[in-house]
Scaffold this motif. Structure first.
Motif, mmCIF file in Angstrom:
data_model
loop_
_atom_site.group_PDB
_atom_site.id
_atom_site.type_symbol
_atom_site.label_atom_id
_atom_site.label_comp_id
_atom_site.label_asym_id
_atom_site.label_seq_id
_atom_site.Cartn_x
_atom_site.Cartn_y
_atom_site.Cartn_z
ATOM 1 N N VAL A 52 -11.039 0.754 -0.167
ATOM 2 C CA VAL A 52 -11.904 1.734 -0.839
ATOM 3 C C VAL A 52 -13.141 2.011 0.011
ATOM 4 C CG1 VAL A 52 -13.305 2.156 -2.894
ATOM 5 C CG2 VAL A 52 -11.048 1.088 -3.118
ATOM 6 N N THR A 53 -13.690 0.965 0.596
ATOM 7 C CA THR A 53 -14.860 1.146 1.470
ATOM 8 C C THR A 53 -14.509 1.984 2.691
ATOM 9 O OG1 THR A 53 -15.701 -1.021 0.767
ATOM 10 C CG2 THR A 53 -16.643 -0.065 2.772
ATOM 11 N N ALA A 54 -13.333 1.765 3.252
ATOM 12 C CA ALA A 54 -12.889 2.557 4.410
ATOM 13 C C ALA A 54 -12.738 4.023 4.031
ATOM 14 C CB ALA A 54 -11.573 2.000 4.943
ATOM 15 N N LEU A 55 -12.241 4.269 2.830
ATOM 16 C CA LEU A 55 -12.110 5.648 2.354
ATOM 17 C C LEU A 55 -13.475 6.314 2.233
ATOM 18 C CD1 LEU A 55 -10.502 8.018 1.123
ATOM 19 C CD2 LEU A 55 -10.669 6.837 -1.091
ATOM 20 N N ILE A 56 -14.432 5.585 1.681
ATOM 21 C CA ILE A 56 -15.784 6.136 1.529
ATOM 22 C C ILE A 56 -16.415 6.408 2.889
ATOM 23 C CG2 ILE A 56 -18.100 5.643 0.664
ATOM 24 C CD1 ILE A 56 -16.803 4.013 -1.580
ATOM 25 N N VAL A 57 -16.228 5.499 3.832
ATOM 26 C CA VAL A 57 -16.783 5.688 5.178
ATOM 27 C C VAL A 57 -16.165 6.907 5.847
ATOM 28 C CG1 VAL A 57 -16.937 4.683 7.487
ATOM 29 C CG2 VAL A 57 -17.373 3.251 5.476
ATOM 30 N N ARG A 58 -14.857 7.076 5.701
ATOM 31 C CA ARG A 58 -14.197 8.231 6.325
ATOM 32 C C ARG A 58 -14.675 9.545 5.739
ATOM 33 N NH1 ARG A 58 -10.062 11.725 5.574
ATOM 34 N NH2 ARG A 58 -9.600 10.886 3.491
ATOM 35 N N LEU A 96 -3.549 -10.525 8.194
ATOM 36 C CA LEU A 96 -4.386 -9.530 8.863
ATOM 37 C C LEU A 96 -3.548 -8.396 9.446
ATOM 38 C CD1 LEU A 96 -6.929 -11.858 10.707
ATOM 39 C CD2 LEU A 96 -7.376 -10.410 8.715
ATOM 40 N N THR A 97 -2.386 -8.728 9.978
ATOM 41 C CA THR A 97 -1.516 -7.711 10.569
ATOM 42 C C THR A 97 -1.033 -6.714 9.519
ATOM 43 O OG1 THR A 97 -0.790 -9.287 12.261
ATOM 44 C CG2 THR A 97 0.587 -7.346 11.905
ATOM 45 N N ILE A 98 -0.808 -7.192 8.307
ATOM 46 C CA ILE A 98 -0.352 -6.305 7.229
ATOM 47 C C ILE A 98 -1.524 -5.611 6.556
ATOM 48 C CG2 ILE A 98 0.833 -6.244 5.001
ATOM 49 C CD1 ILE A 98 2.557 -8.552 5.961
ATOM 50 N N ALA A 99 -2.592 -6.347 6.305
ATOM 51 C CA ALA A 99 -3.719 -5.799 5.542
ATOM 52 C C ALA A 99 -4.478 -4.743 6.325
ATOM 53 C CB ALA A 99 -4.671 -6.930 5.132
ATOM 54 N N GLY A 100 -4.648 -4.940 7.622
ATOM 55 C CA GLY A 100 -5.408 -3.981 8.422
ATOM 56 C C GLY A 100 -4.827 -2.569 8.380
ATOM 57 N N PRO A 101 -3.571 -2.388 8.814
ATOM 58 C CA PRO A 101 -2.970 -1.041 8.744
ATOM 59 C C PRO A 101 -2.901 -0.486 7.321
ATOM 60 C CG PRO A 101 -1.715 -2.462 10.211
ATOM 61 C CD PRO A 101 -2.701 -3.334 9.524
ATOM 62 N N TRP A 102 -2.710 -1.380 6.336
ATOM 63 C CA TRP A 102 -2.611 -0.895 4.948
ATOM 64 C C TRP A 102 -3.927 -0.268 4.506
ATOM 65 C CZ3 TRP A 102 -5.049 -1.961 0.315
ATOM 66 C CH2 TRP A 102 -4.428 -1.479 -0.829
ATOM 67 N N THR A 103 -5.040 -0.887 4.835
ATOM 68 C CA THR A 103 -6.337 -0.314 4.440
ATOM 69 C C THR A 103 -6.580 1.034 5.121
ATOM 70 O OG1 THR A 103 -7.424 -1.603 6.192
ATOM 71 C CG2 THR A 103 -7.348 -2.577 3.990
ATOM 72 N N ILE A 104 -6.120 1.180 6.361
ATOM 73 C CA ILE A 104 -6.275 2.455 7.061
ATOM 74 C C ILE A 104 -5.437 3.542 6.391
ATOM 75 C CG2 ILE A 104 -5.901 3.656 9.251
ATOM 76 C CD1 ILE A 104 -6.485 1.058 10.691
ATOM 77 N N LEU A 105 -4.208 3.192 6.000
ATOM 78 C CA LEU A 105 -3.352 4.166 5.319
ATOM 79 C C LEU A 105 -3.969 4.603 3.989
ATOM 80 C CD1 LEU A 105 0.189 2.620 5.972
ATOM 81 C CD2 LEU A 105 -0.798 4.671 7.021
ATOM 82 N N VAL A 106 -4.560 3.648 3.262
ATOM 83 C CA VAL A 106 -5.206 4.006 1.995
ATOM 84 C C VAL A 106 -6.403 4.908 2.248
ATOM 85 C CG1 VAL A 106 -6.485 3.086 0.023
ATOM 86 C CG2 VAL A 106 -4.412 1.944 0.797
ATOM 87 N N ALA A 107 -7.125 4.678 3.339
ATOM 88 C CA ALA A 107 -8.290 5.503 3.653
ATOM 89 C C ALA A 107 -7.907 6.955 3.916
ATOM 90 C CB ALA A 107 -9.024 4.933 4.866
ATOM 91 N N TYR A 108 -6.684 7.178 4.414
ATOM 92 C CA TYR A 108 -6.242 8.546 4.724
ATOM 93 C C TYR A 108 -5.283 9.108 3.688
ATOM 94 C CZ TYR A 108 -8.454 8.441 9.300
ATOM 95 O OH TYR A 108 -9.378 8.396 10.318
ATOM 96 N N GLN A 109 -4.647 8.234 2.897
ATOM 97 C CA GLN A 109 -3.718 8.690 1.857
ATOM 98 C C GLN A 109 -3.990 7.931 0.556
ATOM 99 O OE1 GLN A 109 0.331 8.380 3.211
ATOM 100 N NE2 GLN A 109 -0.078 9.401 5.150
ATOM 101 N N PRO A 110 -5.146 8.116 -0.037
ATOM 102 C CA PRO A 110 -5.487 7.348 -1.240
ATOM 103 C C PRO A 110 -4.605 7.678 -2.442
ATOM 104 C CG PRO A 110 -7.097 9.077 -0.849
ATOM 105 C CD PRO A 110 -6.210 9.059 0.356
ATOM 106 N N GLY A 111 -3.935 8.821 -2.425
ATOM 107 C CA GLY A 111 -3.094 9.188 -3.562
ATOM 108 C C GLY A 111 -1.656 8.736 -3.441
ATOM 109 N N ASN A 112 -1.318 8.013 -2.401
ATOM 110 C CA ASN A 112 0.049 7.535 -2.194
ATOM 111 C C ASN A 112 0.303 6.305 -3.056
ATOM 112 O OD1 ASN A 112 2.543 6.681 -1.287
ATOM 113 N ND2 ASN A 112 2.071 6.975 0.880
ATOM 114 N N GLY A 113 1.061 6.460 -4.128
ATOM 115 C CA GLY A 113 1.315 5.347 -5.040
ATOM 116 C C GLY A 113 2.129 4.238 -4.424
ATOM 117 N N GLY A 114 2.966 4.572 -3.437
ATOM 118 C CA GLY A 114 3.777 3.550 -2.794
ATOM 119 C C GLY A 114 2.940 2.490 -2.091
ATOM 120 N N LEU A 115 1.773 2.877 -1.597
ATOM 121 C CA LEU A 115 0.901 1.915 -0.932
ATOM 122 C C LEU A 115 0.409 0.842 -1.900
ATOM 123 C CD1 LEU A 115 -1.233 4.327 1.299
ATOM 124 C CD2 LEU A 115 0.595 2.782 2.033
#
Length: 246
Positions: A52-58, A96-115
């Motif tokens: 969520v913080t990454a989304l706000i920063v973007r 970390l390998t899973i969480a890092g990319p996942w947070t980036i995907l949420v920052a760019y696709q916050p409406g993707n329910g699959g995430l």
């Protein structure tokens, strides 16, 4: 009559407040008791907060600031991994390998329910690695030893002393204890500790720490190595040559 009704209403309101406080305290106490087992849930919530913080920063600062933030976070994560060893380092690296990319995907696709479904599925799956780890078992054991010492300390005459560390030995265990202000090693009743831990007489030894006058080492000898029969190696060789059992 109106005054009585008002007093009854206030009394009921006070009772409700007390009940709410009691329930909140019970929940908080339960969460604190199982805080180590709930570590994967806490990490999952932290990862969600980072996303969520990454989304706000973007949205507010732009992609450049987002990249800079993740670069700093990557350096901090690398430094943290160097402090871990073995199984713990491997598990942390996977998270970390899973969480890092996942947070980036949420920052760019916050409406993707699959995430979010992936987040909900990964929490218990990765949490299983923590629940099966030796680190968790060691922490739970340390908590149990510390809680037991708090009771034993009162029996032994050194209430208020703190258990700093514990170490298993082939014969038993060594407890590192910091005495409260004004207490000395002579205040510790070894016989009472033996009774509290249900050990044999003479199984407890108190040793003064050489670096701090308020620290003592409490040796708990659970098994006496001298009670086992000792067989000389020469006897073992003779018995084997004659076909006899020692």
């Amino acid at each position: 009559m109106f005054g009585k009704r008002k007093s009854k209403t206030n009394a009921l309101a006070l009772i409700d407040d007390r009940q709410r406080n009691t329930i909140a305290f019970a929940i908080a106490r339960l969460l604190w008791r199982f805080r180590r087992q709930l570590a994967p849930v806490a990490v999952a919530l932290l990862v969600l907060a980072i996303a969520v913080t990454a989304l706000i920063v973007r949205l507010t600062a732009g992609t450049g600031w987002l990249i800079a933030s993740y670069a700093v976070a990557a350096l901090c994560a690398s430094a943290w991994l160097t402090r871990l060893h073995g199984y713990d380092r491997g598990l942390a690296a996977i998270v970390l390998t899973i969480a890092g990319p996942w947070t980036i995907l949420v920052a760019y696709q916050p409406g993707n329910g699959g995430l979010y479904g992936l987040w909900a599925l990964a929490t218990p799956v990765l949490g299983l690695g923590w629940w099966m780890s030796g680190t968790l078992r060691a922490q739970l054991r340390a908590d149990a030893v510390k809680q037991r010492w708090n009771t034993v300390a009162q029996i032994a005459g050194v209430a208020g002393s703190k258990l700093l560390a514990t170490r298993k030995t082939p014969a038993g265990e060594i407890l590192t204890v910091k005495l409260a202000a004004g207490q000395t090693p002579e205040d510790i009743s070894r016989k009472r500790i033996e009774g509290a831990y249900e050990l044999r007489p003479g199984a407890v030894k108190v040793e003064q720490d050489k670096t701090n006058a308020r620290k003592v080492l409490v040796h708990l000898t659970e098994t006496d190595p001298w009670t086992q029969p000792l067989i000389h190696p020469a006897v073992h060789i003779v018995n084997n040559s004659t076909g006899l059992q020692p």
